[in-house]
Design an enzyme around this catalytic site. Structure first.
Site, PDB file in Angstrom:
ATOM      1  N   GLN A  40       0.827  -1.208   0.000  1.00  0.00           N
ATOM      2  CA  GLN A  40       0.000   0.000   0.000  1.00  0.00           C
ATOM      3  C   GLN A  40       0.861   1.258   0.000  1.00  0.00           C
ATOM      4  O   GLN A  40       0.581   2.223   0.689  1.00  0.00           O
ATOM      5  CB  GLN A  40      -0.938  -0.009   1.211  1.00  0.00           C
ATOM      6  CG  GLN A  40      -1.903  -1.169   1.185  1.00  0.00           C
ATOM      7  CD  GLN A  40      -2.795  -1.207   2.415  1.00  0.00           C
ATOM      8  OE1 GLN A  40      -2.835  -0.281   3.217  1.00  0.00           O
ATOM      9  NE2 GLN A  40      -3.527  -2.290   2.559  1.00  0.00           N
ATOM     10  N   CYS A  41       1.902   1.247  -0.808  1.00  0.00           N
ATOM     11  CA  CYS A  41       2.877   2.332  -0.860  1.00  0.00           C
ATOM     12  C   CYS A  41       2.796   3.012  -2.227  1.00  0.00           C
ATOM     13  O   CYS A  41       2.418   2.384  -3.214  1.00  0.00           O
ATOM     14  CB  CYS A  41       4.268   1.730  -0.629  1.00  0.00           C
ATOM     15  SG  CYS A  41       5.651   2.860  -0.801  1.00  0.00           S
ATOM     16  N   GLY A  42       3.181   4.270  -2.284  1.00  0.00           N
ATOM     17  CA  GLY A  42       3.233   4.961  -3.568  1.00  0.00           C
ATOM     18  C   GLY A  42       4.195   4.303  -4.546  1.00  0.00           C
ATOM     19  O   GLY A  42       4.065   4.448  -5.758  1.00  0.00           O
ATOM     20  N   THR A  44       4.582   0.989  -4.721  1.00  0.00           N
ATOM     21  CA  THR A  44       4.131  -0.392  -4.962  1.00  0.00           C
ATOM     22  C   THR A  44       4.115  -0.760  -6.444  1.00  0.00           C
ATOM     23  O   THR A  44       4.468  -1.893  -6.793  1.00  0.00           O
ATOM     24  CB  THR A  44       2.753  -0.636  -4.303  1.00  0.00           C
ATOM     25  OG1 THR A  44       2.886  -0.405  -2.890  1.00  0.00           O
ATOM     26  CG2 THR A  44       2.258  -2.047  -4.542  1.00  0.00           C
TER      27      THR A  44
END
Length: 168
Positions: A40-42, A44
């Site tokens: 759930q990371c920018g 990803t």
């Protein structure tokens, strides 16, 4: 008290997402790209680029190793099954993924203790700043380079090719 830092990357073992213990001896004579990941990371979407590198170079000796980590903004909340399912269905990930680990602090996995000591970041800092920090390791187990999360996987291609080339 922190565990002792391994003398070699080949002294490390880690637990795969399926629960099996994996000795890094398995990766002798391989070029490794080790990445702390999160779903759930920018960053990803970098899973896609990592998989593309793996597809292209695995046959020449590249192994990409993904280490999910929930230490940055709680961006990897899932359990092993959820992580596996997400990576396979969203990005077609087929490179090895491991159980969630910590990369910083007193509970940092021995692998990351080793990597951070071998390749400090900017200004000599050892801490991992965010998800998708990458470490490139040559066929002899030497950590060659550390890349920040902002470095896209395709930007590593030339460095990877150089390490995959047979030595003359």
């Amino acid at each position: 008290m922190t565990a002792q830092i391994p003398a070699s990357i080949y002294d490390v073992s880690a637990t795969g997402l399926d629960g099996t213990s994996v000795s890094f001896n398995t990766y002798k004579d391989k070029v490794l790209l080790i990445v702390n990941t999160a779903s759930q990371c920018g960053f990803t979407p970098q899973y896609q680029g990592l998989q593309a590198l793996y597809d292209q170079y695995a046959g020449q000796g590249l192994v990409i190793l993904g280490f999910p980590c929930n230490q940055f903004g709680q961006q990897e909340p899932g359990n092993a099954d959820q992580i596996q399912s997400f990576c396979e269905t969203r990005f077609g990930v087929s490179f090895p993924l491991f159980q969630k680990i910590e990369v910083n602090g007193s509970n940092a996995h021995p692998l990351y203790q080793y990597l951070k000591k071998a390749a400090p970041g900017i200004f000599g800092t050892e801490g991992i700043k965010w998800n998708f920090t990458k470490f490139l390791v040559d066929r002899n187990g030497t950590v060659v380079k550390r890349y920040p999360p902002t470095t896209k996987p395709e930007e590593l291609e030339k460095d990877i090719q150089g390490l995959l080339m047979p030595k003359k």
